[in-house]
Design an enzyme around this catalytic site. Structure first.
Site, mmCIF file in Angstrom:
data_model
loop_
_atom_site.group_PDB
_atom_site.id
_atom_site.type_symbol
_atom_site.label_atom_id
_atom_site.label_comp_id
_atom_site.label_asym_id
_atom_site.label_seq_id
_atom_site.Cartn_x
_atom_site.Cartn_y
_atom_site.Cartn_z
ATOM 1 N N GLY A 41 0.844 -1.195 0.000
ATOM 2 C CA GLY A 41 0.000 0.000 0.000
ATOM 3 C C GLY A 41 0.873 1.237 0.000
ATOM 4 O O GLY A 41 1.872 1.311 0.719
ATOM 5 N N GLY A 43 -0.388 4.667 0.092
ATOM 6 C CA GLY A 43 -1.107 5.904 0.391
ATOM 7 C C GLY A 43 -0.276 6.754 1.338
ATOM 8 O O GLY A 43 0.950 6.653 1.370
ATOM 9 N N LEU A 44 -0.956 7.564 2.136
ATOM 10 C CA LEU A 44 -0.201 8.440 3.041
ATOM 11 C C LEU A 44 0.665 7.636 3.992
ATOM 12 O O LEU A 44 1.825 7.972 4.220
ATOM 13 C CB LEU A 44 -1.159 9.328 3.825
ATOM 14 C CG LEU A 44 -1.772 10.477 3.041
ATOM 15 C CD1 LEU A 44 -2.687 11.291 3.935
ATOM 16 C CD2 LEU A 44 -0.703 11.370 2.451
ATOM 17 N N HIS A 267 -19.959 9.069 7.238
ATOM 18 C CA HIS A 267 -19.650 10.490 7.052
ATOM 19 C C HIS A 267 -20.923 11.259 6.713
ATOM 20 O O HIS A 267 -21.687 10.842 5.846
ATOM 21 C CB HIS A 267 -18.625 10.635 5.927
ATOM 22 C CG HIS A 267 -18.008 11.989 5.863
ATOM 23 N ND1 HIS A 267 -18.704 13.092 5.455
ATOM 24 C CD2 HIS A 267 -16.765 12.407 6.172
ATOM 25 C CE1 HIS A 267 -17.898 14.142 5.510
ATOM 26 N NE2 HIS A 267 -16.720 13.753 5.934
ATOM 27 N N SER A 285 -16.583 17.547 1.168
ATOM 28 C CA SER A 285 -15.722 17.778 2.324
ATOM 29 C C SER A 285 -16.475 18.273 3.539
ATOM 30 O O SER A 285 -17.364 19.118 3.456
ATOM 31 C CB SER A 285 -14.661 18.816 1.990
ATOM 32 O OG SER A 285 -14.015 19.226 3.179
ATOM 33 N N ARG A 338 -18.810 13.787 13.415
ATOM 34 C CA ARG A 338 -19.449 13.112 12.284
ATOM 35 C C ARG A 338 -20.540 12.135 12.698
ATOM 36 O O ARG A 338 -21.574 12.057 12.061
ATOM 37 C CB ARG A 338 -18.386 12.365 11.495
ATOM 38 C CG ARG A 338 -17.433 13.326 10.843
ATOM 39 C CD ARG A 338 -16.334 12.619 10.109
ATOM 40 N NE ARG A 338 -15.542 13.625 9.412
ATOM 41 C CZ ARG A 338 -14.478 13.347 8.683
ATOM 42 N NH1 ARG A 338 -14.072 12.105 8.554
ATOM 43 N NH2 ARG A 338 -13.822 14.308 8.072
ATOM 44 N N HIS A 432 -17.679 5.729 5.243
ATOM 45 C CA HIS A 432 -16.521 6.502 4.829
ATOM 46 C C HIS A 432 -15.199 5.912 5.299
ATOM 47 O O HIS A 432 -14.331 5.583 4.502
ATOM 48 C CB HIS A 432 -16.673 7.926 5.369
ATOM 49 C CG HIS A 432 -15.544 8.818 5.032
ATOM 50 N ND1 HIS A 432 -15.079 8.960 3.745
ATOM 51 C CD2 HIS A 432 -14.766 9.622 5.802
ATOM 52 C CE1 HIS A 432 -14.063 9.819 3.749
ATOM 53 N NE2 HIS A 432 -13.837 10.211 4.971
ATOM 54 N N ARG A 466 -13.952 9.047 14.332
ATOM 55 C CA ARG A 466 -12.782 9.824 13.975
ATOM 56 C C ARG A 466 -13.198 11.259 13.728
ATOM 57 O O ARG A 466 -14.142 11.514 12.984
ATOM 58 C CB ARG A 466 -12.161 9.237 12.699
ATOM 59 C CG ARG A 466 -10.903 9.929 12.252
ATOM 60 C CD ARG A 466 -10.305 9.181 11.083
ATOM 61 N NE ARG A 466 -11.130 9.289 9.888
ATOM 62 C CZ ARG A 466 -11.212 10.390 9.137
ATOM 63 N NH1 ARG A 466 -10.554 11.465 9.445
ATOM 64 N NH2 ARG A 466 -11.972 10.393 8.054
#
Lengths: 670, 256
Positions: A41, A43-44, A267, A285, A338, A432, A466
């Protein structure tokens, strides 16, 4: 039961990480090139880890299923990344970011991990700015901030509505630098099919080359899983279509405990489902909630008229609008976390006030008209325009909104054919981000020695929910600043091991198992496509393991998923060949894993007899419909141990959560 | 309002088993496509139909379906990302098409983007250009200056952001009659050229990236501007001009 040792260092909270770093074993620079690390992976989390480990001198092999690491789903994050910089001088601090995150996670995250996250958040921004990430700036050249749900300070750094993109491109460019130097060997269009263990340690993976179909063996001294979340178990989610749980699930089947699978974040601000042909949901967003007011009509007949297209929302009078978040949660208003915002939307829609013209009548308005006029007035004053006309105010305000959120508005218009400057956006909650994931200790190592799990794929930092702009923070914290330290402690014992051979019986057996499964799928005389089963699973998950859960529904879900699973292995049809690109085959492997995980999610949700973050049980709610947590009995991490094909046989282990530095309170945003 | 009409369409799709075999167009019929569906959802429907008939589905690249990952491609009715502007194929919606229409779907066509299968092409040349210099050479240690110690004028930061918004989808290359990658490379060069962090190694960067771009077989820019028109993120031609200035300045002031 010694396996669940969280290895949280002793000492005061604020010194734990510093002291831990000072006492860990190291691998000297001249020994690092004797060690291979696999990162799955990019990603970030995976991208930043791969770049940093390569820079430190390890041999890194990085894998992603996309055609380039730059496509990882972190790229889609819009709003921003938190950091306790207190640049705005509004009372922020490491402690406050820590506290907000623990509270936002409904007291189900690990205190020491979250504090470390808050500490390193400050370095992340410095690092990214140094890499040339074009964060939003003020006219004085300093960094600008915005605020996000669940917080009362402005600590979110952003790059327009494309923060995830810019942070990922930063990590990708750091990776590119190492790829150019030959320090990272990049395997694009490759999927991890299984983990290979030798002598009880993670020593490599079996991967499938998605272009040639070749099954490959790759060895390493340690394996890092950074494969993201499992939201696609619901079929419809905001996750990228290819996002899957397979890497995490495969290590679970090899002995890694899977923690809190039922914690899924719904979300609040996604574009509602349009119909049965839908494949994917699109997020708007959360930062829009800074400027948008959420409402539904007060009168049920207005809601109906809107659904039928007989009434335009902009024509509903102010007093006939129910700004239900402002009404219910005056302290936080539209910026409640959220899970709270999502549930409140569901509550209004269930009561019949939903505004979307579809089967489920799901949808609420996100309205910018108040903000447009407010910002317009401010701009007029700033420009010294006396007695501005309404139109002038509107134009100036629109310009402000355009600058701040223009790309999001354009995106919305392209998808819905509605102009959100004129008519309010329609939004509804959608699956999400997954808070659950592979159980890891403080060093981010799973219960399999040598198998580390970072970013969304692990469970540790988010608890049951989160807060906005904290996922990017965790991905980069793990990859740039946590794992590179902690993995060295483990690898220091491997300096003399030498290269791990791939011709061992363990590699052979793992490869054969995958080969057999490929053959099974391609020769099975089934009648239904992979998507057919995936959609069926998603339907059960959304209806029974979604925003509101009941014990009866969960018990039914467990049974129904089992039935779908049995049906899948009998009746799935996968056309095409093994030797070449075969997208249906890729999906078949992934959906097979989703079916098993889905069942475990329902099982975990049934076991947790409380409401907590995204996990809302109707049998554990206050009369006002707020979540009722049970700290006495459920203040633990549920870590599941695989016990073979029968998911019902998985064994629950509990890691008690100890809060030494904060008082565990009922979360209130009123 | 509620009775939405489903579209009946004829699709002419490029099918190619792999990069060694020859490809050809195949014709398919599809009915009852919702105008609210995206173009890729329409292809999902077609693929479901094909799988149910026991044939191989059409391979196409896609992932985020939010217009940001840059994975989707497709040349639709002779245009990169289809007949709408400012979007990727995943955000193209079927309301842009008429009932009974015939839609032609091809992969990106460029020598530097070889076809892998059907509509999927290999864009790894972009990654190699990035590896040649698309970065700031800063260690990922976090031991950097405080972020606010590097002030950046808002106008510059905004312009850098506009350039950095490139998603690397390759529409610019596919659209250009020369198969030029200068919009892509120009965007990256510009992002760093506009920021103080990137200035230190600006000369090396532009020289290396341009060299790699040429080696990958991308053509030259002849200022037609089709790339800018088809770019889903509105990356401006200014970036090519800036790259050319940076390149010339670097070439004539660098001693190798």
């Amino acid at each position: 039961m010694s396996k669940l040792d969280s290895k949280i260092p002793a000492g005061p909270l604020a010194d734990k990480w510093k002291n831990h770093k000072a006492h860990m074993n190291l691998v000297a620079p001249n020994n690092r090139d004797k060690i291979d690390i696999i990162v799955v992976g990019t990603g970030l989390a995976g991208g930043s880890a791969a770049a940093t480990l390569a820079e430190q001198g390890y041999n890194v092999k990085a894998f992603c299923y996309q055609d380039s690491p730059r496509r990882a789903h972190s790229i889609a994050a819009q709003g921003g990344i938190n950091a306790a910089k207190n640049y705005q001088n509004d009372g922020d601090s490491v402690y406050r970011l820590f506290y907000d995150t623990i509270k936002g996670g409904d007291y189900r995250a690990r205190e020491a991990n979250v504090h470390r996250l808050a500490e390193v958040s400050v370095n992340i921004i410095d690092q990214c700015v140094a890499q040339g990430v074009p964060f939003g700036r003020e006219y004085g050249g300093q960094l600008d901030n915005r605020s996000f749900g669940g917080t009362q300070v402005k600590r979110t750094f952003y790059a327009k509505g494309q923060t995830g993109q810019q942070l990922l491109l930063g990590a990708y460019s750091a990776m590119s630098r190492q790829i150019g130097k030959g320090r990272i060997k990049m395997y694009n269009r490759h999927e991890m099919m299984d983990l290979v263990m030798v002598d009880g340690k993670a020593r490599g993976i079996i991967a499938r080359n998605l272009v040639t179909g070749e099954i490959e063996r790759h060895s390493a001294h340690a394996v890092v899983i950074a494969s993201g979340g499992y939201g696609n178990v619901y079929f419809l989610s905001t996750n990228a279509m290819g996002s899957n749980v397979s890497a995490a699930w495969k290590i679970h089947k090899k002995g890694a405990y899977f923690a809190n699978p039922c914690f899924v974040q719904i979300h609040p601000t996604c574009i509602p489902v349009h119909g049965t042909q839908q494949s994917k949901l699109t997020l708007m967003s959360e930062s829009l909630r800074n400027s948008g007011r959420i409402w539904v009509p007060k009168k049920i007949e207005d809601a109906q008229a809107i659904r039928e297209g007989k009434l335009r929302p902009e024509n509903i009078k102010e007093e006939d609008r129910d700004y239900y978040l402002e009404r219910r949660y005056p302290a936080f208003g539209n910026l409640v976390p959220r899970d709270v915002a999502s549930r409140a939307a569901k509550e209004r829609c269930d009561a019949g006030f939903g505004i979307e013209n579809n089967d489920t009548k799901e949808g609420v308005f996100l309205d910018f008209s108040t903000e447009i006029m407010k910002k317009g007035r401010e701009a007029a004053t700033e420009k010294n325009i006396h007695n501005p006309s309404e139109q002038q105010i509107y134009d100036l305000g629109k310009k402000w909104v355009e600058e701040k959120y223009g790309n999001l508005f354009q995106m919305y218009e392209k998808i819905t054919a509605d102009d959100p400057y004129v008519t309010p956006m329609k939004i509804y909650p959608a699956v999400h981000y997954t808070m659950g994931g592979v159980w890891v200790d403080y060093n981010l190592m799973s219960t399999i020695p040598g198998c580390f799990v970072i970013g969304e794929a692990n469970f540790s930092d988010h608890g049951a929910n989160r807060l906005g702009a904290s996922a990017l923070m965790q991905g980069l914290a793990d990859g740039y600043f946590v794992l590179p330290y902690t993995i060295a402690d483990y690898l220091s014992a491997d300096i003399r091991t030498g290269q791990i051979p791939t011709n061992s019986s363990e590699f052979e057996a793992a490869e054969k198992e995958i080969q057999d499964k490929v053959n099974f799928f391609l020769t099975n005389k089934g009648t239904h496509s992979v998507d057919y089963f995936h959609k069926k699973l998603g339907n059960v998950m959304w209806n029974k393991v979604g925003m509101g859960r009941t014990p009866e529904g969960l018990a039914e879900a467990i049974k129904e998923i089992e039935e779908i699973r049995n049906d899948f292995w009998k009746n799935v049809k996968v056309p095409g060949e093994a030797n070449g690109m075969n997208t249906e085959l890729e999906k078949a492997f992934r959906v097979a894993d989703f079916l098993e995980l889905g069942q475990l999610m329902a099982k975990d949700a049934l076991e947790r007899k409380e409401s907590c973050g995204g996990h809302f049980r109707w049998d554990h709610a206050t009369p006002e419909g707020e979540a009722e947590r049970d700290d006495e009995n459920y203040k633990y991490v549920a870590a599941w141990e695989y016990k073979g094909d029968d998911i019902n046989a998985e064994v629950l282990h509990k890691e008690e959560l100890v809060y030494e530095n904060i008082e565990v309170k009922t979360r209130s945003y009123k | 309002m509620s009775a939405k009409k489903g579209l009946n369409l004829t699709l002419k799709i490029w099918r190619q088993k792999n990069n060694k075999s020859k490809g050809q167009f195949e014709t398919y019929k599809i009915s009852d496509v919702s105008t609210d569906s995206s173009f890729l959802e329409m292809l999902d429907m077609l693929n479901e139909q094909l799988v149910n008939n026991g044939s191989e589905p059409v391979a196409f690249d896609h992932d985020c379906r939010e217009g940001i990952c840059g994975m989707c491609s497709l040349y639709i009715n002779g245009r990169a990302h289809g007949p709408d502007t400012g979007i990727t194929t995943c955000q193209l919606h079927m309301r842009m098409f008429k009932d009974g229409e015939t839609i032609t779907i091809e992969p990106w066509r460029s020598a530097a983007f070889p076809v892998i299968k059907d509509l999927v092409v290999d864009r790894s040349a972009f990654d190699r250009i990035m590896a040649a210099g698309g970065f700031v050479s800063v260690n990922t240690s976090g031991n950097t200056l405080d972020a606010n110690a590097i002030p950046v004028p808002k106008e510059d930061a905004d312009k850098a952001m506009d350039a950095a918004a490139c998603i690397g989808c390759g529409a610019c290359v596919a659209t250009c009659k020369n198969g030029s990658a200068m919009l892509f490379v120009g965007a990256k060069v510009s992002q760093f050229a506009l920021l103080p962090q990137g200035r230190v190694e600006a000369k090396r960067r532009v020289l290396n990236m341009v060299k790699q771009m040429d080696e990958e077989g991308f053509g030259n820019c002849s200022n037609i501007g089709a790339c800018e028109i088809e770019c889903p993120k509105g990356i401006s031609l200014e970036n090519i001009a800036r790259m050319n200035r940076e390149f010339l300045a670097a070439k004539f002031t660098t001693v190798d």
